[in-house]
Design an enzyme around this catalytic site. Structure first.
Site, mmCIF file in Angstrom:
data_model
loop_
_atom_site.group_PDB
_atom_site.id
_atom_site.type_symbol
_atom_site.label_atom_id
_atom_site.label_comp_id
_atom_site.label_asym_id
_atom_site.label_seq_id
_atom_site.Cartn_x
_atom_site.Cartn_y
_atom_site.Cartn_z
ATOM 1 N N ASP A 34 17.805 49.236 54.112
ATOM 2 C CA ASP A 34 17.241 50.502 53.616
ATOM 3 C C ASP A 34 18.272 51.474 53.057
ATOM 4 O O ASP A 34 17.915 52.604 52.708
ATOM 5 C CB ASP A 34 16.418 51.225 54.698
ATOM 6 C CG ASP A 34 15.009 50.668 54.802
ATOM 7 O OD1 ASP A 34 14.607 49.918 53.889
ATOM 8 O OD2 ASP A 34 14.317 50.961 55.795
ATOM 9 N N LYS A 73 20.280 48.752 48.663
ATOM 10 C CA LYS A 73 20.928 47.653 47.959
ATOM 11 C C LYS A 73 20.078 47.109 46.811
ATOM 12 O O LYS A 73 20.578 46.891 45.711
ATOM 13 C CB LYS A 73 21.225 46.502 48.942
ATOM 14 C CG LYS A 73 22.192 46.877 50.047
ATOM 15 C CD LYS A 73 22.387 45.742 51.047
ATOM 16 C CE LYS A 73 21.130 45.371 51.799
ATOM 17 N NZ LYS A 73 20.598 46.447 52.658
ATOM 18 N N THR A 74 18.809 46.882 47.105
ATOM 19 C CA THR A 74 17.953 46.272 46.083
ATOM 20 C C THR A 74 17.672 47.270 44.955
ATOM 21 O O THR A 74 17.702 46.904 43.770
ATOM 22 C CB THR A 74 16.645 45.766 46.733
ATOM 23 O OG1 THR A 74 16.996 44.868 47.787
ATOM 24 C CG2 THR A 74 15.776 45.039 45.733
ATOM 25 N N HIS A 105 19.016 42.701 57.016
ATOM 26 C CA HIS A 105 18.639 42.476 58.407
ATOM 27 C C HIS A 105 19.648 41.580 59.124
ATOM 28 O O HIS A 105 20.163 40.636 58.545
ATOM 29 C CB HIS A 105 17.272 41.814 58.486
ATOM 30 C CG HIS A 105 16.180 42.597 57.858
ATOM 31 N ND1 HIS A 105 15.611 43.683 58.461
ATOM 32 C CD2 HIS A 105 15.577 42.475 56.660
ATOM 33 C CE1 HIS A 105 14.696 44.184 57.669
ATOM 34 N NE2 HIS A 105 14.649 43.464 56.561
HETATM 35 P P1 GDP Z 1 17.781 47.821 50.913
HETATM 36 O O1 GDP Z 1 17.053 47.452 52.168
HETATM 37 O O2 GDP Z 1 19.202 48.177 51.201
HETATM 38 O O3 GDP Z 1 17.650 46.815 49.820
HETATM 39 O O4 GDP Z 1 17.105 49.205 50.389
HETATM 40 P P2 GDP Z 1 16.013 49.441 49.259
HETATM 41 O O5 GDP Z 1 16.618 49.302 47.904
HETATM 42 O O6 GDP Z 1 14.828 48.623 49.563
HETATM 43 O O7 GDP Z 1 15.719 50.989 49.471
HETATM 44 C C1 GDP Z 1 15.245 51.492 50.711
HETATM 45 C C2 GDP Z 1 14.549 52.836 50.522
HETATM 46 O O8 GDP Z 1 15.492 53.813 50.084
HETATM 47 C C3 GDP Z 1 13.457 52.795 49.473
HETATM 48 O O9 GDP Z 1 12.400 53.617 49.917
HETATM 49 C C4 GDP Z 1 14.125 53.398 48.263
HETATM 50 O O10 GDP Z 1 13.215 54.013 47.375
HETATM 51 C C5 GDP Z 1 15.057 54.417 48.888
HETATM 52 N N1 GDP Z 1 16.218 54.642 48.006
HETATM 53 C C6 GDP Z 1 16.994 53.683 47.451
HETATM 54 N N2 GDP Z 1 17.957 54.240 46.693
HETATM 55 C C7 GDP Z 1 17.795 55.579 46.783
HETATM 56 C C8 GDP Z 1 18.490 56.693 46.205
HETATM 57 O O11 GDP Z 1 19.444 56.560 45.465
HETATM 58 N N3 GDP Z 1 18.030 57.934 46.535
HETATM 59 C C9 GDP Z 1 16.973 58.122 47.356
HETATM 60 N N4 GDP Z 1 16.616 59.369 47.581
HETATM 61 N N5 GDP Z 1 16.297 57.106 47.907
HETATM 62 C C10 GDP Z 1 16.688 55.841 47.629
HETATM 63 MG MG MG Z 2 16.779 44.919 49.861
#
Ligand code: GDP
Ligand code: MG
Length: 390
Positions: free
Chosen positions: A21, A24-25, A86
């Site tokens: 979260d 990354k994606t 995870h």
């Molecule tokens: P991952 O688990 O690392 O791949 O994270 P995700 O890309 O799925 O992002 C997790 C959450 O963080 C999602 O709800 C995104 O919309 C939010 N998010 C990701 N990047 C940003 C950002 O640059 N700014 C904000 N405010 N939220 C973000």
């Molecule tokens: Mg991800």
């Protein structure tokens, strides 16, 4: 028919790592979006939901998992793997990270370092990822003072793991706002890419060594045969070359080569490729096998290694291990049981770095310097490097 892959720029393998979260994606999608909007059209935009799908769903044709995306900057061609955050997926990260020339550590400026942030840095060090660039993500939502603190904390973490935290580029970005097209934040993605282009050196590829590729996935293409995918560890392979699947007695000929769905005549060390193998039944080759030039490698099973036993704080065990311990060893893409001998000391406590002798349950190609992870009951308990093959 599909256009052939033309090698015009150095190819590098990089990836995102970091706590779940932290973005990354989203960042991976944003990178492809920003680059796709540059002139030239070398990069295609890959949306979030195409990256985040389970690999099983994403497998299609003889292309590589969609968790791999490709893009081009002015100076380089990149294959980028978006590593799951995870703890359960650390195994995948270990096998993916082993091939990385550099990594983008994604840290949320709102949350700072979390357990998987530290775990991924540790594993990256152990599997030989030498260069890390930090994306301090969600900078759109954080305040400057807090973000400054997070930056300090990240630099300390990197220094503690031998990455020279003072000189590592730390770029404040917002993957989310960049995806929305906000110019301030698309510029932040450009800055991150510039940092990757300049800070991660172009690796030396052993293109003249005998060909070797660990198998990541095996697919069947109806009417064409069995395909193995992976990253070429060393050497060069061409259509028509003979190869063997080590330890299985299978010798065959490469009848097709592709990268990101495009045919190529020759694949070399560092390339992410799919090899079509002539006349090989689907069940004759598995993830964890190694495809190599016939006769070039003799797989072995005994070696000594330096191993860091993860502390409980790093997600490892709470109790010591002793001689006779039999965990799983994750070596390249393989997962093999091994008997541990701790010599005179006899025990190793969580947090210790020790020398051990290992006898694997089967032969695999081994060489000094090869990194591996030790896992038990679905979690990583140690990370090590082969010192000597016995
Ligand atoms: P991952 O688990 O690392 O791949 O994270 P995700 O890309 O799925 O992002 C997790 C959450 O963080 C999602 O709800 C995104 O919309 C939010 N998010 C990701 N990047 C940003 C950002 O640059 N700014 C904000 N405010 N939220 C973000
Ligand atoms: Mg991800």
């Amino acid at each position: 028919s599909k256009t052939a892959y033309v090698r015009t720029k150095p190819h590098l393998n990089i990836g995102t790592m970091g706590h779940v979260d932290h973005g990354k994606t989203t960042l991976t999608a944003a990178i492809t979006k920003v680059l796709s909007e540059r002139s030239g059209g070398a990069t295609s935009y890959v949306a979030f939901d195409r990256i985040d799908r389970a690999p099983e769903e994403a497998r299609r044709g003889i292309t590589i998992d969609l968790a791999h995306v490709e893009y081009e900057t002015d100076t380089r061609h990149y294959a980028h793997v978006d590593m799951p955050g995870h703890a359960d997926y650390v195994k995948n990260m270990v096998t993916g990270a082993a091939q990385l020339d550099g990594a983008v550590l994604v840290v949320s400026a709102l949350d700072g370092i979390m357990p998987q942030t530290a775990e991924h840095v540790l594993l990256a060090r152990q599997v030989g990822v030498d260069h890390i660039v930090v994306a301090l993500n969600k900078a759109d939502a954080g305040d400057d003072e807090l973000t400054d603190l997070v930056e300090l904390e990240v630099r300390e973490l990197l220094t503690a793991h031998g990455y020279g935290g003072d000189s590592v580029p730390v770029v404040r970005v917002s993957g989310l706002r960049a995806l929305e097209g906000d110019p301030r934040w698309t510029a932040s993605i450009e800055a991150l890419l510039d940092a990757v282009d300049t800070y991660v050196p172009t690796p030396v590829r052993y293109v003249d060594a005998p060909f070797l590729m660990p198998v990541e996935n095996v697919l069947t293409i109806t009417g064409r045969g069995t395909v193995v995918t992976g990253a070429v560890e060393r050497g060069t392979v061409r259509v028509g070359d003979r190869v063997e699947v080590l330890g299985t007695g299978t010798r065959t000929v490469v009848t097709g080569l592709e990268t990101f769905g495009r045919p190529m005549d020759a694949a070399q060390a560092g390339d992410n490729v799919a090899l079509l193998l002539r006349g090989v039944p689907r069940d004759a080759v598995r993830r964890g096998h190694v495809v190599a030039e016939p006769g070039s490698v003799v797989p072995r099973r005994r070696f000594t290694a330096r191993v860091h036993v993860l502390s409980a704080r790093e997600g490892g065990r709470t109790t010591p291990v002793s001689t006779g311990y039999r965990p799983q060893f994750h070596i390249r893409t393989a997962d093999v049981v091994g008997d541990v001998d701790l010599g005179e000391a006899g025990v190793a406590r969580p947090g210790d770095t020790v020398t051990m002798t290992v006898e694997l349950g089967r032969d695999v190609p081994l060489e000094p310097g090869l990194g591996f992870a030790i896992r038990e009951g679905g979690r990583t308990v140690g990370a090590g490097t082969v010192s000597e093959v016995l």
